[in-house]
Design a protein around this motif. Structure first.
Motif, short mmCIF file in Angstrom:
data_model
loop_
_atom_site.label_atom_id
_atom_site.label_comp_id
_atom_site.label_asym_id
_atom_site.label_seq_id
_atom_site.Cartn_x
_atom_site.Cartn_y
_atom_site.Cartn_z
N UNK A 9 0.77 -1.09 0.03
CA UNK A 9 -0.10 -0.09 -0.03
C UNK A 9 0.84 1.29 -0.11
N UNK A 41 2.42 2.74 -2.03
CA UNK A 41 2.26 3.62 -3.53
C UNK A 41 1.02 3.92 -3.55
N UNK A 42 0.05 3.73 -2.72
CA UNK A 42 -1.35 4.42 -2.73
C UNK A 42 -1.36 5.55 -2.03
N UNK A 89 -7.79 6.44 -2.36
CA UNK A 89 -7.07 5.05 -2.85
C UNK A 89 -7.04 5.13 -4.52
N UNK A 90 -8.06 5.78 -5.02
CA UNK A 90 -8.15 5.61 -6.67
C UNK A 90 -7.21 6.60 -7.26
N UNK A 91 -7.03 7.84 -6.38
CA UNK A 91 -6.29 8.96 -7.36
C UNK A 91 -4.95 8.67 -7.23
N UNK A 92 -4.24 9.27 -8.30
CA UNK A 92 -2.74 9.20 -8.41
C UNK A 92 -2.18 9.66 -7.14
N UNK A 93 -0.96 9.01 -6.85
CA UNK A 93 -0.33 9.34 -5.66
C UNK A 93 0.90 10.39 -6.32
N UNK A 94 0.65 11.55 -6.03
CA UNK A 94 1.46 12.62 -6.80
C UNK A 94 2.74 13.25 -6.23
N UNK A 118 4.46 10.63 -5.57
CA UNK A 118 5.51 9.80 -6.09
C UNK A 118 6.30 10.21 -7.12
N UNK A 125 9.38 8.45 -8.28
CA UNK A 125 10.03 7.40 -8.92
C UNK A 125 9.11 6.20 -8.96
N UNK A 126 9.48 5.14 -9.71
CA UNK A 126 8.40 4.19 -9.83
C UNK A 126 8.47 3.18 -8.83
N UNK A 150 7.65 2.16 -5.16
CA UNK A 150 6.92 2.65 -3.89
C UNK A 150 7.58 2.98 -2.70
N UNK A 175 -13.41 6.17 0.41
CA UNK A 175 -12.31 5.80 -0.47
C UNK A 175 -11.02 6.13 0.34
#
Lengths: 455, 455
Positions: free
Chosen positions: A265, A267-268, A273-278, A280, A282-283, A285, A378
């Motif tokens: 979780x 990277x969430x 939980x459905x929106x982009x984790x802005x 982040x 780097x790829x 998590x 959410x």
């Protein structure tokens, strides 16, 4: 008699803290609602100066309820509540080109049917400031004490509103101070402290209430939302025995499960939980829990702008706007009072001295106050399962059981009402700050509830 | 020898079912990919005419895999898969003004890396038709038998593709016929039926597999997603004993719980629980389960258009487009073959004679085929929990355990790989037809999987 009237006049003058704001840089034309901003000095020698934005109801301000609204954190400016949640302004999200971001009218503002005072609290939040270092120290109880003073002084200075029904309100971390404040107001009224505050109840969104429970129920929550596997969920239950914090270091199986959970979780976007984790960039998590929480809340000035599609983009626009000199002048910000304005200041010297607000809920509803608790479903920060769990713990009788509530013929969420005048509602598809994600639905929810109608 | 060649030439002619489509009404300019449409006659005297759309890979058609794709229902046209899910065209959603709806290019088409034959199957679906009433009768096994014939005949007529790796695929109800078809192909190959079909495996999205399990696990699913209360969930478990269908009529407590459950979820869009339920035209949630399923699938010609914001609006555009005479000419539809084209024909005389496809999965993976099963996690029709449950039942060894899979540095869902060359993936925020909701993510998922890379 003449002398008495004279003193009364003087005291009124002294208490007139606020100034009208007719225009705001970035908003075209005069504001289509009444806005006043100002400071209220609290503490023994008014060493704490709490800033507020007062938006008068667009309905019937003389009769409509009066809300005092806090944004959580602790340390997030009430302006965030005003422009991203329930206030009559919002940012137009355009690529930032160095010029002042644009504000537009929000048709789903709760100020259509209520007067709202957005308070930068505790000290150190938004434009609120301390006159000395000692006064900058704050915490749950101190904040509440200051807010209680704030409310009384503000009402004294706004005698037109002294008989309006009052609701204290807020979301996220406000779940801790708001019920404590309601209790303190109630106690003050009983003790006869003037002015009497016509407290009717309170409103809380995704409120932090029993932090241990919220951490614990995050696990069934993320399982239910499909973020961890059946097997990990079963393993966590088996190995950790319901104990997910302060795990015995000898319990390797539980520790391994928790680490695995975190990998799943991290990277969430915990606020939705459905929106982009802005946060982040780097790829991979990341793994630190604290940092995750900051993503949606604290944005440092030297960070680059996130992608335009990110909800956090508007948070950056907000920062540029609030740090503009013309804006500060328009808002009547005292020169030299604070340096850089932060949407959320997580560097506060803050004492978490109220471990849970649950007993306050129990006391308050015994006294007959009504309250609305809503949960964007959410949100992983304060999952609705945890909120449901502490409400169940209070063991009130259900008088209108769990059912969908509808907005424009659509299920907007689920609601349930208890005999103690308490309404719970989920906001389907909403995040941590539900009105930010579902403005039309939350406006309908608030309008119905505040007028005493079922959702 | 000359005679042999002559017969070979004749047979080639006879088998050349398809015709190229260079232009399509509603799409500006020539199509930027190779499209062929046509019919393949199946059944003893070709009394069933199955229509197909063949899109050649935009990559390396000679090497890229060849997918045969079915849309579910049963009775939903494969064109729906083409324009709403994985094909290179999509509708531009504009207010319908009586003129032909516009098609645009879909950059997330799976045909960028694979050849895809979209098949209107079973008979009575899309443009496929029967030459007599008896032939119009169909069902799981008959459909599969026809598809097997279709594949062999189609490959005979397209000898360039006879050595490409083949995958059978589809979503929703296709979860029943696709594994059965794979089994039949495999058996046919073992028996030496020509041509050998180079079947490598299969791909299924939110596939109906064990219908009883899917109905049963819908209950923990809707609980996990916050649509029913803790109390109702506990009560359902207690009163119904895991048995939610064909409940003993004497079990009043369970029946009452199920009725209450239905009241809670009947206003929810089952294909994506967060999207508006566009079948709702009155504020009261309806109660009939069948009708709910139709909302997303069957749209009758005389129904009014839904609001533009509804996903179903494009389904209406699709209906206007496919029933236009110029379109039919461009697609080489035989005149008089069918009356009105329906996106989904739920009036098929269809025999559900395969109660579950689970044993086929078990057989096929024992034979070494690889497969990808993905689940849009916001789908209530075939909840990911049910798919996970039957996969767990197969008891394969996990070789790459549950972990997030990433697209553009964001968690796109979770995946797990088994020793039997089977990959499971959730699509976070996806609905029943996941690529329709999360096109970029599903394109990345497919591209990685089809090329043998981890998600």
């Amino acid at each position: 008699m003449a002398l008495l009237l004279f003193f009364f006049y003087l005291s009124q003058l002294a208490l007139a803290y606020g100034s009208a704001v007719k225009f705001l840089p970035g908003f075209e034309g005069p504001l289509p609602f009444e806005l006043e901003t100002g400071y209220v000095g609290v503490g023994d020698s008014e060493e704490v100066q709490l800033f507020y934005y007062f938006v008068k109801s667009e309905g019937k301000p003389e009769d409509d309820p009066l809300l005092f609204w806090l944004t959580g954190g602790p340390g997030c400016s009430a302006f965030s509540g005003l422009v991203f949640e329930i206030g009559p302004l919002k940012f137009k999200v355009d690529v930032y080109n160095g010029s002042l971001p644009t504000l537009v009218y929000n048709p789903y503002a709760w100020t259509k049917v209520s007067n709202i005072v957005f308070i930068d609290s505790p000290v150190g939040t938004g434009f609120s400031y301390a006159r000395n270092n000692r006064a900058a120290q704050t915490g749950d109880l101190k904040q509440v004490h200051h807010l209680h003073q704030f409310l009384r002084k503000w009402l004294m200075a706004h005698p037109d509103f002294i008989l309006n029904p009052v609701y204290v309100s807020g979301d996220s971390y406000s779940g801790i101070p708001v019920p404590v404040l309601a209790q303190e107001i109630s106690n003050g009224n009983e003790e006869g402290i003037k002015p009497i505050i016509h407290l009717q109840g309170y409103i809380l969104g995704n409120p932090k209430t029993v932090p241990n429970l919220e951490k614990k129920l995050k696990i069934p929550y993320v399982y239910g939302m499909g973020l961890i596997s059946d097997e990990l969920y079963e393993s966590l239950k088996r190995n950790c025995n319901g104990q997910y914090q302060n795990v015995d270091l000898n319990n390797k199986a539980c520790l391994a499960d928790i680490q695995y959970l975190d990998e799943c979780i991290s990277g969430i976007n915990s606020a939705h939980i459905l929106e982009p984790d802005c946060g982040l960039d780097s790829p991979k998590p990341r793994k630190t829990g604290r940092r995750r929480y900051l993503d949606g809340h604290q944005l440092l000035n030297d960070e680059p702008l996130p992608p335009l599609a990110c909800r956090t983009y508007a948070y950056y626009l907000c920062r540029y706007w609030a740090n503009d000199d013309n804006v500060r002048n328009a808002l009547h910000i005292r020169k030299g009072s604070i340096g850089k304005w932060l949407r959320c200041n997580h560097g506060l010297p803050y004492n978490n001295d109220v471990p849970t607000s649950l007993p306050y809920h129990a006391n308050l509803s015994a006294k007959g106050y009504r309250y609305l608790i809503y949960s964007g479903d959410h949100d992983m920060v304060v999952p609705h399962l945890a909120t449901q769990a502490w409400i169940r713990f209070l063991n009130y009788q259900i008088i209108d059981d769990w059912r969908p509530w509808m907005v424009q013929s659509q299920v907007a969420g689920y609601t349930r009402t208890y005999s103690n005048r308490m309404t719970f509602a989920t906001v389907k598809g909403g995040g941590h700050t539900a009105p930010e994600y579902k403005p039309a639905e939350c406006f309908a929810m608030f309008t119905r509830w505040i007028s005493g109608q079922p959702l």
